[in-house]
Design a protein around this motif. Sequence first.
Motif, PDB file in Angstrom:
ATOM      1  N   ALA A 253     -25.595 -16.228  39.649  1.00 54.22           N
ATOM      2  CA  ALA A 253     -27.051 -15.992  39.651  1.00 54.22           C
ATOM      3  C   ALA A 253     -27.710 -16.531  38.394  1.00 54.22           C
ATOM      4  CB  ALA A 253     -27.343 -14.501  39.814  1.00 54.22           C
ATOM      5  N   ILE A 254     -27.038 -16.425  37.251  1.00 57.61           N
ATOM      6  CA  ILE A 254     -27.662 -16.866  36.007  1.00 57.61           C
ATOM      7  C   ILE A 254     -27.597 -18.381  35.808  1.00 57.61           C
ATOM      8  CG2 ILE A 254     -27.346 -14.628  34.889  1.00 57.61           C
ATOM      9  CD1 ILE A 254     -25.067 -15.881  33.255  1.00 57.61           C
TER      10      ILE A 254
ATOM     11  N   SER B 106     -29.411 -20.060  37.714  1.00 57.40           N
ATOM     12  CA  SER B 106     -30.738 -20.393  38.234  1.00 57.40           C
ATOM     13  C   SER B 106     -31.600 -21.018  37.144  1.00 57.40           C
ATOM     14  CB  SER B 106     -31.427 -19.126  38.751  1.00 57.40           C
ATOM     15  OG  SER B 106     -30.624 -18.487  39.714  1.00 57.40           O
TER      16      SER B 106
ATOM     17  N   GLN C 122     -34.724 -17.907  30.672  1.00 53.85           N
ATOM     18  CA  GLN C 122     -33.843 -16.921  31.319  1.00 53.85           C
ATOM     19  C   GLN C 122     -34.442 -15.510  31.268  1.00 53.85           C
ATOM     20  OE1 GLN C 122     -29.610 -17.872  29.969  1.00 53.85           O
ATOM     21  NE2 GLN C 122     -30.816 -19.309  28.731  1.00 53.85           N
TER      22      GLN C 122
ATOM     23  N   TRP D 238     -34.928 -13.358  33.560  1.00 51.65           N
ATOM     24  CA  TRP D 238     -34.453 -12.322  34.474  1.00 51.65           C
ATOM     25  C   TRP D 238     -33.602 -11.278  33.771  1.00 51.65           C
ATOM     26  CZ3 TRP D 238     -30.527 -15.707  33.509  1.00 51.65           C
ATOM     27  CH2 TRP D 238     -30.684 -17.050  33.879  1.00 51.65           C
TER      28      TRP D 238
ATOM     29  N   ALA E 129     -33.870 -16.774  40.861  1.00 52.27           N
ATOM     30  CA  ALA E 129     -32.609 -16.074  40.637  1.00 52.27           C
ATOM     31  C   ALA E 129     -32.224 -15.211  41.837  1.00 52.27           C
ATOM     32  CB  ALA E 129     -32.709 -15.213  39.377  1.00 52.27           C
TER      33      ALA E 129
END
Length: 201
Positions: free
Chosen positions: A34-35, A37, A44, A46, A131
């Motif tokens: 997911a990271i 993304s 970053q 999220w 994400a």
Amino acid sequence: MDVFDAINQRRSVKAYDPDHRMSDEEIEQLFTLAIQSPTSFNIQHWRFVLVRDPEIRKKIRAVGNDQAQMTDASLLVVMTADMKAWEKSPERYWANAPKEVADLLVNWMGPFHEGRDFLQRDEANRSMGMAMQTLMLAAKGMGYDSCPMIGFDFDPVAELINLPDDHVLGPMVAIGKGVKEPWPKPGQLPLSEVLIENRFA
């Protein structure tokens, strides 16, 4: 699973095996994917709130239209993003870049965001969206189902997860072992209606 298959087979699944548990290794793999993304300036934003506490999940379900997947899925992830991530040690986002590239982007980051609250919020939401899709496709590729959700009361959920003031709350994603086939796809609009060449008429 082939990425095209994951895209085509991903559905919003509502019914999950409440006894199924994903391993720690699977969970780490899921979020490591997911990271990957993309985010503007590699900020970053999220912050994935993985809600493990069964009591908190019950309370979320109580303010979430009694959606069973909120308590029954293996994972419940509340998507959030830090709207002020751009000003929190921004050099760390470019730690592995050549110095001239890092200096250029880090020095540009502040003036680009300062005084533009709408942009900070928009970028945080865009980052969450990308994400979340990566998270759901990664889950599908690992053999799991997922369900994105916005049908909940935002203020109580923000309080339950102790959302910081400078963060924005986004959708939730339930992930786990589906036990019921989703409804047939209701139908996608034709490309001729949604794909515009060059400019609107």
